[in-house]
Design a protein around this motif. Sequence first.
Motif, mmCIF file in Angstrom:
data_model
loop_
_atom_site.group_PDB
_atom_site.id
_atom_site.type_symbol
_atom_site.label_atom_id
_atom_site.label_comp_id
_atom_site.label_asym_id
_atom_site.label_seq_id
_atom_site.Cartn_x
_atom_site.Cartn_y
_atom_site.Cartn_z
ATOM 1 N N TYR A 355 0.564 -1.514 -0.566
ATOM 2 C CA TYR A 355 -0.224 0.342 -0.283
ATOM 3 C C TYR A 355 0.610 0.683 0.231
ATOM 4 N N LYS A 356 2.054 1.027 0.710
ATOM 5 C CA LYS A 356 3.038 2.703 1.010
ATOM 6 C C LYS A 356 3.397 2.422 -0.422
ATOM 7 N N GLY A 357 3.184 1.830 -1.806
ATOM 8 C CA GLY A 357 4.058 1.904 -3.393
ATOM 9 C C GLY A 357 5.652 1.846 -2.965
ATOM 10 N N GLY A 358 6.238 2.424 -4.320
ATOM 11 C CA GLY A 358 8.054 2.402 -4.729
ATOM 12 C C GLY A 358 8.659 1.461 -4.508
ATOM 13 N N LYS A 435 -30.527 5.790 15.972
ATOM 14 C CA LYS A 435 -28.354 5.822 16.818
ATOM 15 C C LYS A 435 -27.601 5.634 15.010
ATOM 16 N N MET A 436 -27.805 6.136 13.977
ATOM 17 C CA MET A 436 -27.105 6.609 12.893
ATOM 18 C C MET A 436 -26.879 8.168 13.626
ATOM 19 N N GLU A 437 -27.875 9.121 14.248
ATOM 20 C CA GLU A 437 -27.006 10.430 14.470
ATOM 21 C C GLU A 437 -25.555 10.374 15.731
ATOM 22 N N GLY A 438 -24.761 11.106 15.262
ATOM 23 C CA GLY A 438 -23.898 10.916 15.829
ATOM 24 C C GLY A 438 -22.551 10.385 15.800
ATOM 25 N N LEU A 439 -22.331 9.111 14.338
ATOM 26 C CA LEU A 439 -21.611 8.434 14.646
ATOM 27 C C LEU A 439 -20.496 8.674 13.572
ATOM 28 N N SER A 440 -19.569 7.678 13.781
ATOM 29 C CA SER A 440 -18.093 8.827 13.215
ATOM 30 C C SER A 440 -17.892 7.929 11.993
ATOM 31 N N ARG A 441 -17.285 8.868 11.198
ATOM 32 C CA ARG A 441 -17.112 8.085 9.564
ATOM 33 C C ARG A 441 -16.098 7.061 9.571
ATOM 34 N N PRO A 442 -15.078 6.478 10.132
ATOM 35 C CA PRO A 442 -15.568 4.966 10.211
ATOM 36 C C PRO A 442 -16.113 4.000 10.750
ATOM 37 N N GLN A 443 -17.243 4.597 11.676
ATOM 38 C CA GLN A 443 -18.418 3.685 12.602
ATOM 39 C C GLN A 443 -19.493 3.645 11.378
ATOM 40 N N LEU A 444 -19.442 4.573 10.466
ATOM 41 C CA LEU A 444 -20.330 4.477 8.907
ATOM 42 C C LEU A 444 -19.698 4.087 7.890
ATOM 43 N N GLU A 459 -9.362 -8.029 9.467
ATOM 44 C CA GLU A 459 -8.689 -7.579 8.272
ATOM 45 C C GLU A 459 -9.817 -6.469 6.974
ATOM 46 N N ARG A 460 -10.875 -7.009 6.694
ATOM 47 C CA ARG A 460 -11.336 -6.118 5.520
ATOM 48 C C ARG A 460 -11.149 -4.759 6.172
ATOM 49 N N LEU A 461 -11.718 -3.944 6.730
ATOM 50 C CA LEU A 461 -11.602 -2.346 7.510
ATOM 51 C C LEU A 461 -10.378 -2.129 7.696
ATOM 52 N N LEU A 465 -9.849 1.083 5.960
ATOM 53 C CA LEU A 465 -9.991 2.478 7.201
ATOM 54 C C LEU A 465 -8.617 2.976 7.719
ATOM 55 N N ASP A 466 -8.142 3.749 8.336
ATOM 56 C CA ASP A 466 -6.474 4.160 8.228
ATOM 57 C C ASP A 466 -6.447 4.366 10.123
ATOM 58 N N MET A 467 -6.772 3.187 10.099
ATOM 59 C CA MET A 467 -6.897 2.440 11.718
ATOM 60 C C MET A 467 -5.525 1.689 11.518
ATOM 61 N N HIS A 468 -5.501 1.476 13.318
ATOM 62 C CA HIS A 468 -4.560 0.176 13.952
ATOM 63 C C HIS A 468 -5.780 -0.853 13.481
ATOM 64 N N ARG A 469 -4.802 -2.051 13.833
ATOM 65 C CA ARG A 469 -6.169 -3.577 13.824
ATOM 66 C C ARG A 469 -6.721 -3.161 15.404
ATOM 67 N N ALA A 470 -5.639 -3.247 15.810
ATOM 68 C CA ALA A 470 -6.133 -3.329 17.677
ATOM 69 C C ALA A 470 -7.558 -2.071 17.882
ATOM 70 N N ASP A 471 -7.209 -1.422 16.934
ATOM 71 C CA ASP A 471 -8.187 0.479 17.378
ATOM 72 C C ASP A 471 -9.481 -0.092 16.503
ATOM 73 N N ILE A 472 -9.211 -0.542 15.591
ATOM 74 C CA ILE A 472 -10.622 -0.866 14.810
ATOM 75 C C ILE A 472 -11.399 -2.843 15.632
ATOM 76 N N THR A 473 -10.858 -3.351 16.168
ATOM 77 C CA THR A 473 -11.370 -4.279 16.814
ATOM 78 C C THR A 473 -11.692 -3.957 17.680
ATOM 79 N N THR A 474 -11.288 -2.656 18.714
ATOM 80 C CA THR A 474 -12.009 -1.877 20.015
ATOM 81 C C THR A 474 -13.538 -1.122 19.369
#
Length: 605
Positions: A355-358, A435-444, A459-461, A465-474
């Motif tokens: 993903y970094k490329g180069g 329930k959809m009100e106030g959801l963050s963009r990653p949640q949406l 793994e799909r997320l 998303l530009d997030m670490h695996r552990a943050d996605i788990t949370t």
Amino acid sequence: MKRIYEYNDIQPMLEQLIADKESSEIEFKSSKGGFPQTFWQTYSSFANTNGGTIIFGVKERDGQFYLDGITREQAEKYKRDFFNNMHSKQNVNIQLLTEDDVQIVGFDGTYFLFFYIPRVNINLRPVFCGLDPYTGTYRRDLDGDYHCSREEINSTYADANLASPVDGRILKNYSKEDLDGESIKQYRRLFESANPDHVWISLPEDEFLEKINVFRTDRKTGEKGLTYAGLLMFGTYSAIIDENPNFFPDYQEIENPKDRWVNRIYPDGNWESNLFQFYRRILPILQNFLPKPFRLEGNQRVNETPAHVAVREALTNLCIHADHTENATLNVYKYPNKIVFSNPGTMLISPAQYYKGGESICRNKYLQTMFMFLGSPEKAGSGTDIILHGWEKQNWKKPYIMERSRPNKVLLTMPLELLMDEHVIDALNLHFGKKMEGLSRPQLTALALAYSEEEITNERLQHALDMHRADITTMLSDMCSQQLLESYGYGRGTKYHVYGIKVATSDRKVATSDRKVATSGGNVATSDGNVATLKRRMSREELMNMILEVCDEWRTLDEICVLVGKNSKYLRNRVIPQMSDILEKKYENIPNHPRQKYRARQKEE
């Protein structure tokens, strides 16, 4: 990944590690009874895959975590044992770790030992335990460590020899008679179109084929002949399968995943099924599915968009990065909402590097050159950027790459859906309401993907998303707690779907999302907020009472099914109609409303 000694408080770190159990890059080892015997297998598997962390001092059993209670003295001994054993070829062939990669940390009278295993470069593989690579080489997948087959190990050695690509091998007992003359003529016409001033255009055919390495001479041995790349690119199908019986390029167009293909191009005897013919047949079909906006450059209409270039790059990469010795086929699947490219083999760089490329490491350098003269691909490691840029210009979901094992495959998925399709968002708003009100963009984004793709994984997320695996788990854990998502499966195989839309069967164990670490007497264990176990058989009265209990607020039929563990057809046809006097419908005047909801009738005051 942040290292253990960088944390001021180990408790949140432990919670993060345990929440991150979906990862294939974390391995807990029980060490109370001595240095774990399976350590070197995991050392090998992490080094040969994507790296990872081995942790002594935490034992995992059936999804529960416990401290082994090892002492400081034990941890120090294990550390000394490791470095002594790492320097012995009896244990492992390559010394990868330094003192900084092995750390002891104490917490509440108990100690942990952390080993940070890096992913090794392709030229150092395979990393194996013991003296024999064929008995001691391991890789990592969702199920943990697995022993590599002889074919995988041979492929690894071939990939590691970057100076002598497999496709440059000179074939014995092959000649120009094994090539398809029409393919060579068509290639030369495309070559001239892409390179109108090139000096090779006027060369005789045999000299031209030597220039593009269809034929070459080995400088060390003086041997001259047809290269494997030349055979794959221009050979007759019968000649190709004499050398590689597993060669099978296959395109399938699928309108409904539950049905068979509606169009298929494969070696059926009606065309010479070499790589060049596969490329020139499939590329226009795939590009025809893409939008062609009217655009002018000067006075010329240009029909090729960045998305068309991206598809061309992806198809070329499929051909040049495939392991043409693996026991797997070369596949392209066209679905209504995505294109999937599946090539045999493993990635020669890490997903992060991709993903970094180069950085460009090509398995088949001779094939790469042949395709490069047609205008694709680049050698500068910019192929990923071309693919991502082309899709970003269309505002489509980000393409993502995944590895699968047994057999080894690399899958590139290019979604043909808008990143935030308004119809998907409308459906989610109708389903969840406020329930959809106030959801963050990653949640949406997670909800939208789960709705449009039916189910998602951590793994799909990671690719969306530009997030670490552990943050996605949370985040996923929180969304399950809010009844936005529902999980099933266990550990690395955990999947998620939109709550209340996909019905969970009574046989499916719903994975819990609220895992916390509780300490008591030096032990660590998880306390799960499990869904109450439902009876498989209950009386009609018990079932009705349970439905009334869960319908203390408006519920869809799907939600009721999940909460009481019963089939929707059974409830809709045989139970709900008998509860009309105690269960009210939100849309009484529209009995068949697609989002009908039910609630226990309110007592009149």
